[in-house]
Design a protein around this motif. Structure first.
Motif: not given
Length: 511
Positions: A31-59
């Motif tokens: 399950a882990v091999a499938w998840t990391t191989g298929t959704f690696g791009w998704y995890y990276l973009l989602a977490v970067l999006g969370f960081l940008l969202f927080c920065g936007f709200l703060a300022f």
């Protein structure tokens, strides 16, 4: 229904792990091999999006909105607030990986670098900063801020499902809302159980270093049992007593340990390392945030970055709910800058001191720490401490710190799980907290039996995927709610940046 359904699902998993650990290990690995191989791009973009969202709200103009009544003041002092959120969010993992991760990257570096070179050492600390810096705390902030806003300003129960009211309306109280809460509980249990397993393994290594206790699953199960009794006793005392006292103790012990390594280690080198590594981290932040290796097929990113992002997401409902509970009365800007900035800087200092000391020794030809890390990463910290003056004393402090972090994390998780499964009750009943305390310890045992450290990592990655989708929905829901606090701009009309109390939804909580 949320309590019974969650317990049933988790109990089935525990039975699987106890009765057929090999089968569980094989299924989890696939399950882990499938998840990391298929959704690696998704995890990276989602977490970067969370960081940008927080920065936007703060300022943005929403930064002045208070998490509570407009005249409300914070419940806990700033020092206690930092101590509690840091202990809950990073404790065991930071101690476990403080030496092990930089040395692991030094031995097997990313990006085709030559192992065991100054370039590999430089990259090792930069990636350690990246994995433990702003991104994990942005993940926690999204969940914590959503819960705190809807609970303390809109008067909703402290449940993750209730943060979706702007999107789902009354359906948050029906089957959809119950499903969201069950998924949050499952992610919490698996994320925390992984950390408890890491803690048990490293306590075992510390006792082996200090007293010669054999390293193995039987000893680790006994450690989990003993610590379970301790954190259940603490959990029964309530938030303001047990957890606050433990959190402050953690800060003192961690400060003593870090000061000892800083003084007895290569002090000037560590100061230079901190400065250089922070600069490299800031300079390459965006590149690191989006780095995959589709052309080379390398698995380094999946084994480290994707695992970490999944682990933080799996921890997010637990840490988010806990941070929300202790953050009442703070403004959104104060909350985001505090939650993102202070723990990240402490993490940078921690890796600079512990990882920097280990790398300095390795570059000088001392192979004690690298050999220990290569054989068993749970022994890396103690191999480092034994090579310093007063090594036995530092080892004792480190073992106490890990145990204290273990108890704090489990105590906090027991409270949060009880809260989520009790309709958002401010103080869950002791039988409910006892149930969740035992369940998360049993899962840690099941994961250790099914795959050791690899099994602990697998649980986090699997639990994170569905909850990451919920987190994206929380961002949209929170933004819609914040917009409703300001009048719409119309031609010829001047709009103040002072938010107005929303008229829809339940009244704000008064306690």
């Amino acid at each position: 229904m949320v309590l019974y359904l969650s317990v049933a699902i988790i109990a089935a998993f525990v039975l699987w792990g106890l009765l057929n650990p090999a089968g569980l290990g094989t299924a989890a690995e696939a399950a882990v091999a499938w998840t990391t191989g298929t959704f690696g791009w998704y995890y990276l973009l989602a977490v970067l999006g969370f960081l940008l969202f927080c920065g936007f709200l703060a300022f943005s103009r929403y930064g002045g909105i208070r998490l509570g009544r407009d005249d409300e003041q914070p419940e806990f002092s700033t020092l206690s607030w930092f101590a509690m959120l840091f202990s809950a969010g990073m404790g065991i993992g930071l101690v476990f990986y403080g030496v092990a991760e930089p040395v692991s990257h030094y031995l097997v570096p990313p990006g085709g670098l030559t192992p065991e070179t100054p370039e590999a050492a430089r990259a090792a600390l930069k990636y350690s900063f990246f994995h433990w810096g702003l991104h994990p705390w942005a993940i926690y902030s999204v969940v914590a801020l959503s819960i705190a806003y809807f609970s303390f300003r809109r008067g909703e129960p402290t449940l993750i499902s209730r943060t979706f009211r702007p999107l789902l309306g009354q359906r948050v109280e029906g089957p959809i809302g119950k499903t969201i809460d069950v998924l949050a509980i499952i992610a919490t249990v698996f994320g925390v159980a992984a950390s408890l397993g890491f803690g048990a393994v490293q306590i075992n290594s510390g006792l082996n270093s200090a007293f010669g206790l054999s390293i193995g699953t039987p000893a680790q199960m006994v450690i989990i049992g003993v610590v379970t009794v301790l954190f259940l006793i603490s959990a029964m005392t309530g938030l303001s007593k047990g957890i606050q006292l433990l959190s402050n103790t953690n800060v003192i012990l961690a400060g003593l340990l870090m000061a000892g390594v800083f003084v007895f280690g290569p002090t000037v080198f560590l100061l230079d390392t901190f400065t250089t590594s922070v600069g490299g981290y800031v300079q390459d932040l965006i590149n690191l945030s989006t780095r995959l290796t589709p052309f080379t097929g390398a698995t380094w990113v999946g084994g480290w970055t994707i695992f970490y992002w999944a682990w933080w997401i799996a921890w997010a409902p637990f840490v988010g709910l806990f941070i929300a509970r202790v953050s009442r009365g703070r403004t959104i800007k104060e909350f985001i800058l505090g939650v993102l900035g202070v723990p990240a800087l402490v993490s940078f200092a921690w890796f600079s001191v512990f990882g920097g000391t280990a790398l300095h020794a390795a570059l000088a030809g001392d192979t004690a720490v690298t050999t220990a890390t290569d054989a068993d990463i749970s022994t890396a910290l103690f191999a480092l401490l034994q090579g310093l003056p007063l090594g036995e004393i530092l080892t004792g402090i480190a073992t106490l710190l890990i145990a204290s972090f273990f108890i704090t994390s489990a105590d906090s998780a027991t409270y949060v799980l009880g809260l989520q499964s009790s309709g958002g009750a401010k103080e869950p009943s002791n039988p409910v907290k006892f149930t969740w305390g035992v369940m998360q310890s049993l899962i840690a045992v099941a994961l250790l039996l099914s795959g050791g450290l690899a099994g602990l990592q697998s649980a986090s990655v699997m639990a994170a995927l569905p909850f990451s989708v919920i987190m994206i929905g929380m961002c949209f829901s929170l933004f819609r709610a914040l917009k409703s606090e300001f009048p719409s701009r119309t031609p010829g009309r001047t709009v103040s940046d002072t938010p107005t109390r929303p008229q829809d939804g339940p009244a704000p909580a008064s306690d």
